[in-house]
Design a protein around this motif. Sequence first.
Motif, PDB file in Angstrom:
ATOM      1  N   GLU A   1     -32.636  38.429  -7.227  1.00 36.80           N
ATOM      2  CA  GLU A   1     -34.159  37.979  -7.616  1.00 36.80           C
ATOM      3  C   GLU A   1     -34.873  38.129  -8.922  1.00 36.80           C
ATOM      4  O   GLU A   1     -34.620  39.250  -9.223  1.00 36.80           O
ATOM      5  CB  GLU A   1     -35.181  38.186  -6.417  1.00 36.80           C
ATOM      6  N   GLU A   2     -34.860  37.123  -9.632  1.00 33.18           N
ATOM      7  CA  GLU A   2     -35.571  37.360 -11.046  1.00 33.18           C
ATOM      8  C   GLU A   2     -37.060  37.692 -11.003  1.00 33.18           C
ATOM      9  O   GLU A   2     -37.665  37.246 -10.225  1.00 33.18           O
ATOM     10  CB  GLU A   2     -35.279  35.913 -11.735  1.00 33.18           C
ATOM     11  N   THR A   3     -37.170  38.715 -11.663  1.00 26.48           N
ATOM     12  CA  THR A   3     -38.516  39.071 -11.510  1.00 26.48           C
ATOM     13  C   THR A   3     -39.195  39.199 -13.157  1.00 26.48           C
ATOM     14  O   THR A   3     -38.430  39.302 -13.802  1.00 26.48           O
ATOM     15  CB  THR A   3     -38.748  40.641 -11.037  1.00 26.48           C
TER      16      THR A   3
ATOM     17  N   ARG B   1     -41.138  40.936 -16.204  1.00 27.24           N
ATOM     18  CA  ARG B   1     -41.330  42.211 -16.422  1.00 27.24           C
ATOM     19  C   ARG B   1     -42.470  42.216 -17.649  1.00 27.24           C
ATOM     20  O   ARG B   1     -42.634  41.616 -18.433  1.00 27.24           O
ATOM     21  CB  ARG B   1     -40.038  42.724 -17.153  1.00 27.24           C
TER      22      ARG B   1
ATOM     23  N   ASP C   1     -29.350  51.038  -7.271  1.00 27.54           N
ATOM     24  CA  ASP C   1     -30.559  50.828  -8.133  1.00 27.54           C
ATOM     25  C   ASP C   1     -31.007  49.452  -7.855  1.00 27.54           C
ATOM     26  O   ASP C   1     -30.492  48.592  -8.546  1.00 27.54           O
ATOM     27  CB  ASP C   1     -30.197  51.163  -9.670  1.00 27.54           C
ATOM     28  N   PRO C   2     -32.018  49.270  -7.056  1.00 26.78           N
ATOM     29  CA  PRO C   2     -32.464  47.714  -6.758  1.00 26.78           C
ATOM     30  C   PRO C   2     -32.974  46.952  -7.882  1.00 26.78           C
ATOM     31  O   PRO C   2     -33.297  45.770  -7.605  1.00 26.78           O
ATOM     32  CB  PRO C   2     -33.319  48.282  -5.485  1.00 26.78           C
ATOM     33  N   GLU C   3     -33.637  47.957  -8.632  1.00 26.73           N
ATOM     34  CA  GLU C   3     -34.156  47.108  -9.861  1.00 26.73           C
ATOM     35  C   GLU C   3     -33.809  47.782 -11.271  1.00 26.73           C
ATOM     36  O   GLU C   3     -34.287  48.384 -11.840  1.00 26.73           O
ATOM     37  CB  GLU C   3     -35.875  47.222  -9.767  1.00 26.73           C
TER      38      GLU C   3
ATOM     39  N   MET D   1     -35.407  41.899 -12.515  1.00 16.07           N
ATOM     40  CA  MET D   1     -34.524  41.747 -11.590  1.00 16.07           C
ATOM     41  C   MET D   1     -34.415  42.589 -10.511  1.00 16.07           C
ATOM     42  O   MET D   1     -34.618  43.760 -10.484  1.00 16.07           O
ATOM     43  CB  MET D   1     -33.067  41.908 -12.278  1.00 16.07           C
ATOM     44  N   LYS D   2     -34.432  42.070  -9.382  1.00 15.07           N
ATOM     45  CA  LYS D   2     -34.494  42.541  -8.233  1.00 15.07           C
ATOM     46  C   LYS D   2     -33.118  42.194  -7.392  1.00 15.07           C
ATOM     47  O   LYS D   2     -32.790  41.063  -7.152  1.00 15.07           O
ATOM     48  CB  LYS D   2     -35.581  42.605  -7.299  1.00 15.07           C
TER      49      LYS D   2
END
Length: 67
Positions: A63-65, A67, A37-39, A1-2
């Motif tokens: 934005e989903e990232t 991991r 905390d951006p991530e 998550m971003k």
Amino acid sequence: MKIIVDRDRCVGSGQCVLTAEGVFDQSEEDGIVELLDPEPPAEAAADVRLAASLCPALAIRIEETAR
């Protein structure tokens, strides 16, 4: 998550800080959102999503990232 915040859209309601205080803060000067905390860790995901949905100015984008 971003997480991405649009400080120009923010109206300083503080809902994000109340919901996910480890991720968001407010400027002492003008009350505008500050992203700490951006991530954030996975444990914070539900709170961050809730904060984004409660934002009256829609100033928080997620934005989903992978991991």
